[in-house]
Design a protein around this motif. Structure first.
Motif, PDB file in Angstrom:
ATOM      1  N   ASN A  77       0.838  -1.193   0.000  1.00 36.85           N
ATOM      2  CA  ASN A  77       0.000   0.000   0.000  1.00 36.85           C
ATOM      3  C   ASN A  77       0.875   1.245   0.000  1.00 36.85           C
ATOM      4  O   ASN A  77       1.776   1.376   0.828  1.00 36.85           O
ATOM      5  N   VAL A  78       0.603   2.155  -0.923  1.00 37.97           N
ATOM      6  CA  VAL A  78       1.403   3.362  -1.115  1.00 37.97           C
ATOM      7  C   VAL A  78       0.479   4.572  -0.972  1.00 37.97           C
ATOM      8  O   VAL A  78      -0.470   4.726  -1.740  1.00 37.97           O
ATOM      9  N   ALA A  79       0.769   5.426   0.006  1.00 37.41           N
ATOM     10  CA  ALA A  79      -0.114   6.556   0.321  1.00 37.41           C
ATOM     11  C   ALA A  79       0.332   7.851  -0.347  1.00 37.41           C
ATOM     12  O   ALA A  79       1.502   8.214  -0.311  1.00 37.41           O
ATOM     13  N   VAL A  80      -0.641   8.540  -0.926  1.00 40.79           N
ATOM     14  CA  VAL A  80      -0.451   9.865  -1.516  1.00 40.79           C
ATOM     15  C   VAL A  80      -1.559  10.762  -0.947  1.00 40.79           C
ATOM     16  O   VAL A  80      -2.539  11.070  -1.622  1.00 40.79           O
ATOM     17  N   PRO A  81      -1.426  11.179   0.326  1.00 40.63           N
ATOM     18  CA  PRO A  81      -2.494  11.966   0.963  1.00 40.63           C
ATOM     19  C   PRO A  81      -2.842  13.250   0.225  1.00 40.63           C
ATOM     20  O   PRO A  81      -4.007  13.638   0.188  1.00 40.63           O
ATOM     21  N   SER A  82      -1.861  13.895  -0.402  1.00 45.49           N
ATOM     22  CA  SER A  82      -2.135  15.157  -1.094  1.00 45.49           C
ATOM     23  C   SER A  82      -3.093  14.979  -2.267  1.00 45.49           C
ATOM     24  O   SER A  82      -3.733  15.934  -2.706  1.00 45.49           O
ATOM     25  N   ARG A  83      -3.208  13.760  -2.775  1.00 49.46           N
ATOM     26  CA  ARG A  83      -4.128  13.458  -3.875  1.00 49.46           C
ATOM     27  C   ARG A  83      -5.273  12.556  -3.425  1.00 49.46           C
ATOM     28  O   ARG A  83      -5.943  11.939  -4.249  1.00 49.46           O
ATOM     29  N   TYR A 134       1.364   9.701  -8.448  1.00 47.75           N
ATOM     30  CA  TYR A 134       2.779   9.349  -8.312  1.00 47.75           C
ATOM     31  C   TYR A 134       3.682  10.536  -8.640  1.00 47.75           C
ATOM     32  O   TYR A 134       4.709  10.751  -7.992  1.00 47.75           O
ATOM     33  N   ALA A 135       3.304  11.314  -9.644  1.00 47.56           N
ATOM     34  CA  ALA A 135       4.088  12.508  -9.994  1.00 47.56           C
ATOM     35  C   ALA A 135       4.041  13.526  -8.861  1.00 47.56           C
ATOM     36  O   ALA A 135       5.067  14.104  -8.491  1.00 47.56           O
ATOM     37  N   ALA A 136       2.852  13.741  -8.293  1.00 47.35           N
ATOM     38  CA  ALA A 136       2.712  14.695  -7.184  1.00 47.35           C
ATOM     39  C   ALA A 136       3.550  14.279  -5.981  1.00 47.35           C
ATOM     40  O   ALA A 136       4.079  15.118  -5.262  1.00 47.35           O
ATOM     41  N   ALA A 137       3.680  12.965  -5.774  1.00 50.58           N
ATOM     42  CA  ALA A 137       4.477  12.451  -4.649  1.00 50.58           C
ATOM     43  C   ALA A 137       5.977  12.506  -4.926  1.00 50.58           C
ATOM     44  O   ALA A 137       6.772  12.310  -4.018  1.00 50.58           O
ATOM     45  N   GLY A 138       6.346  12.726  -6.173  1.00 49.41           N
ATOM     46  CA  GLY A 138       7.768  12.823  -6.514  1.00 49.41           C
ATOM     47  C   GLY A 138       8.460  11.485  -6.695  1.00 49.41           C
ATOM     48  O   GLY A 138       9.688  11.400  -6.612  1.00 49.41           O
ATOM     49  N   ILE A 139       7.712  10.424  -6.967  1.00 42.24           N
ATOM     50  CA  ILE A 139       8.345   9.119  -7.224  1.00 42.24           C
ATOM     51  C   ILE A 139       9.166   9.248  -8.502  1.00 42.24           C
ATOM     52  O   ILE A 139       8.648   9.654  -9.544  1.00 42.24           O
ATOM     53  N   PRO A 140      10.454   8.909  -8.451  1.00 44.11           N
ATOM     54  CA  PRO A 140      11.338   9.158  -9.594  1.00 44.11           C
ATOM     55  C   PRO A 140      10.927   8.495 -10.907  1.00 44.11           C
ATOM     56  O   PRO A 140      11.073   9.101 -11.963  1.00 44.11           O
ATOM     57  N   LEU A 141      10.413   7.252 -10.858  1.00 47.90           N
ATOM     58  CA  LEU A 141      10.065   6.552 -12.089  1.00 47.90           C
ATOM     59  C   LEU A 141       8.707   5.859 -11.967  1.00 47.90           C
ATOM     60  O   LEU A 141       8.424   5.218 -10.954  1.00 47.90           O
TER      61      LEU A 141
END
Length: 196
Positions: A77-83, A134-141
């Motif tokens: 599970n990968v969290a992106v609270p801002s989105r 994923y882009a908003a979280a800054g994940i590199p790839l």
């Protein structure tokens, strides 16, 4: 079976914490993938065999190049609270120390790579909501493997996140070789990827 929207807002407000609490405390159907996508809890059936085979091939290719203190995880599970997102990528490369923390998810910013393989029922989530999250979280790839693309199966490699968006680094089709940049530095032959 297609993806099912369960509830748009948690009871008692629309806070991130309330939404995650609802996600954690509800008894979801066994084997289903339950994610929060743009503030909406969705339930999708387990992936089909072709989907799992592609994930297996990707896992195998990454094993040789991932650092010892990182893992290649499925169903993490990968969290992106801002989105308002809590995603379950098909594969995620993340530091072991973050995965071992006492939580039901990792912060998306800890991931080095996420791989999503589209399913027919909810491909738009991988192409749009997760791409943006994923882009908003800054994940590199972000590697998007899309067997259900219009026309023919496609593969897109996104990177260099800035201001909440990715740059498209490479785009191709099944049968071509996708080259992941450092820290992976691996070429992945996709000719064995099954077509739907």
């Amino acid at each position: 079976m297609s993806a099912l929207t369960v509830q748009q807002e948690p009871r008692g407000g629309d806070s991130w914490e309330g939404l995650v609490r609802l996600w954690e405390e509800t008894d979801w159907p066994e084997g289903c993938r339950v994610e929060i996508i743009e503030g909406i809890i969705t339930v999708a059936p387990p992936p089909v065999n072709h989907h799992n085979y592609i994930a297996h091939q990707m896992h195998r290719a990454l094993l040789a190049v991932v650092q010892d203190d990182f893992g290649i995880y499925q169903t993490l599970n990968v969290a992106v609270p801002s989105r308002s997102g809590l995603f379950i990528p098909d594969l995620v490369v993340a530091p072991d120390e973050v995965v071992l923390e006492d939580a039901n998810y990792i912060p998306a910013a800890a991931a080095e790579l996420v791989v999503e393989i589209t399913s027919k029922s909810n491909a738009v989530n991988d192409r749009v909501a997760k791409l943006n999250g994923y882009a908003a979280a800054g994940i590199p790839l972000y590697l998007l493997i899309d067997p259900h693309a219009t026309g023919e199966p496609a593969i897109h490699l996104y990177g260099e996140p800035a201001n909440g968006t990715y740059r498209l680094l490479w785009s191709g089709k099944f049968g071509e070789t996708v080259k992941l940049p450092e820290p992976f530095g691996v070429a992945i032959d996709t000719s064995a990827f099954p077509r739907p």
